[in-house]
Design a protein around this motif. Sequence first.
Motif, short mmCIF file in Angstrom:
data_model
loop_
_atom_site.label_atom_id
_atom_site.label_comp_id
_atom_site.label_asym_id
_atom_site.label_seq_id
_atom_site.Cartn_x
_atom_site.Cartn_y
_atom_site.Cartn_z
N TYR A 310 -8.84 54.63 41.09
CA TYR A 310 -7.61 55.33 40.71
C TYR A 310 -7.50 55.50 39.19
O TYR A 310 -6.42 55.53 38.62
CB TYR A 310 -6.38 54.57 41.22
CG TYR A 310 -6.35 54.40 42.72
CD1 TYR A 310 -6.84 55.41 43.56
CD2 TYR A 310 -5.85 53.25 43.30
CE1 TYR A 310 -6.81 55.26 44.94
CE2 TYR A 310 -5.82 53.08 44.66
CZ TYR A 310 -6.31 54.09 45.49
OH TYR A 310 -6.28 53.93 46.85
N ARG A 311 -8.62 55.59 38.51
CA ARG A 311 -8.69 55.84 37.06
C ARG A 311 -8.06 54.72 36.22
O ARG A 311 -7.67 54.92 35.09
CB ARG A 311 -8.02 57.17 36.70
CG ARG A 311 -8.66 58.38 37.32
CD ARG A 311 -8.12 59.66 36.73
NE ARG A 311 -6.68 59.75 36.87
CZ ARG A 311 -5.95 60.75 36.38
NH1 ARG A 311 -6.54 61.72 35.69
NH2 ARG A 311 -4.65 60.76 36.54
N VAL A 312 -7.99 53.52 36.79
CA VAL A 312 -7.54 52.37 36.02
C VAL A 312 -8.73 51.88 35.19
O VAL A 312 -9.79 51.57 35.73
CB VAL A 312 -7.02 51.25 36.93
CG1 VAL A 312 -6.67 50.01 36.10
CG2 VAL A 312 -5.80 51.73 37.70
N GLN A 313 -8.57 51.85 33.88
CA GLN A 313 -9.69 51.56 32.99
C GLN A 313 -10.16 50.11 33.08
O GLN A 313 -11.35 49.82 32.96
CB GLN A 313 -9.30 51.87 31.54
CG GLN A 313 -8.92 53.33 31.32
CD GLN A 313 -8.48 53.59 29.88
OE1 GLN A 313 -9.10 53.09 28.95
NE2 GLN A 313 -7.42 54.37 29.71
N MET A 314 -9.23 49.18 33.26
CA MET A 314 -9.57 47.77 33.30
C MET A 314 -8.96 47.13 34.55
O MET A 314 -7.98 46.39 34.48
CB MET A 314 -9.08 47.05 32.04
CG MET A 314 -9.73 47.57 30.78
SD MET A 314 -9.22 46.64 29.34
CE MET A 314 -10.21 47.46 28.07
N PRO A 315 -9.54 47.43 35.71
CA PRO A 315 -8.96 46.90 36.96
C PRO A 315 -9.02 45.38 37.06
O PRO A 315 -8.18 44.77 37.73
CB PRO A 315 -9.81 47.58 38.04
CG PRO A 315 -11.10 47.94 37.37
CD PRO A 315 -10.73 48.26 35.95
N GLU A 316 -10.00 44.76 36.41
CA GLU A 316 -10.12 43.30 36.50
C GLU A 316 -8.88 42.60 35.95
O GLU A 316 -8.56 41.48 36.37
CB GLU A 316 -11.36 42.83 35.72
CG GLU A 316 -12.68 43.30 36.29
CD GLU A 316 -13.05 44.70 35.82
OE1 GLU A 316 -12.27 45.28 35.02
OE2 GLU A 316 -14.08 45.22 36.27
#
Length: 386
Positions: A310-316
């Motif tokens: 979903y275009r989240v740059q830093m999902p972690e």
Amino acid sequence: MAWWNRLFKKKEPIQQEEDWEQLVYTRNGVNFDEEDQRKRYIVNCLEQIAEASKEIDLLTGEYTLVTSYLTDTDEIEALPAEQREEVNRVAGKLAGLEQERSRYREKKNRMRDADFYAIRKRENEIEEGIQKIRDGEKYGNLIRQDLHRLDGERHAYEYRRNELENLMNNQRGMAVIFLTALIVCVIMLVILQYAFEMDVYVGLFLAVGAGAVAISYVCIRYMDAGRELQRVEKTINKIIQLQNKVKIRYVNNCQLMEYLYLKYNTDSAAKLEKQWKMYQDEKEERKQFAEAEAKIEYYQKQLVQQLAGYRVQMPERWISQTAALLDKREMVEIRHELIQRRQVLRKQMDYNQEVAESARNEVKDIAATYPKYAQEILAMVERYDR
């Protein structure tokens, strides 16, 4: 009247810590026609520009990182209902497992969950953060000592400058008194010789000799004081230039410490180190919950995969922020913290930009004021730009 004003002028107060952020550019005592003084003053300005630019470069990366965190919150909040429901489902599973583990911890005297997860979010950088904070606190103390010492030295030299100015004024007055007394003695001796036909050659010789010695002594002291006054003025100027350098470091260190304290949610390296040791002990105890940890890891991977799509740059980052995914109030708190951190970074970047701009304007003004040295100044600027 100039000497009278200098005699009774007020002493400049010692600068306090709240004044250390203010840079002072003064050209008193700087002779720009002398190459060494001119270059030293220009180099001082260029070093301020270089140091401010270096700080801006270091801050830009952290500013970009914090901005990416804020962008991620916008992306998550903008997800369609179906996708957000799936994210919340996985986040809910993960949150449930975390609650089970928390219930087990509550049976014993364990580290608070808030402290544990706060450190866990930055586990890979806590030791580095402790060292940074410790070094920053130590460096800040050294800077304060330097600024107090420089303030004391500047005050001492300014006090000496006032003494020398008073001494020169007194010597001028004594010279006038001695000269007047000599003239009066000569006139009286001449009157005695011609009016009373007395032999006054010996007295005349002694009066002239004594007057010459006294006036010579006063003149020598006056010239010595003048030379020392010039040296004191130059020293005061050097101290001011050095204070400017230290002030920049002081402000940058204060703002860096403000940011690190906010980032690691602490107020000292000792406190953070104590929390870090407690965390390490707690982590060792939790190894026995292997099965629960395996389930948590599974759902963490699912959450990361979903957010990465979903275009989240830093999902972690959102692995430890499931509460924010499920509760808008928590998300608001995270955004507030990120905005605060970015404001601190922006404030520090703006300060360094202002420092660099002030130094540039000072160099430009010197070049405009002394056009015959403009080419030389331009060459020095180009060398520093490389």
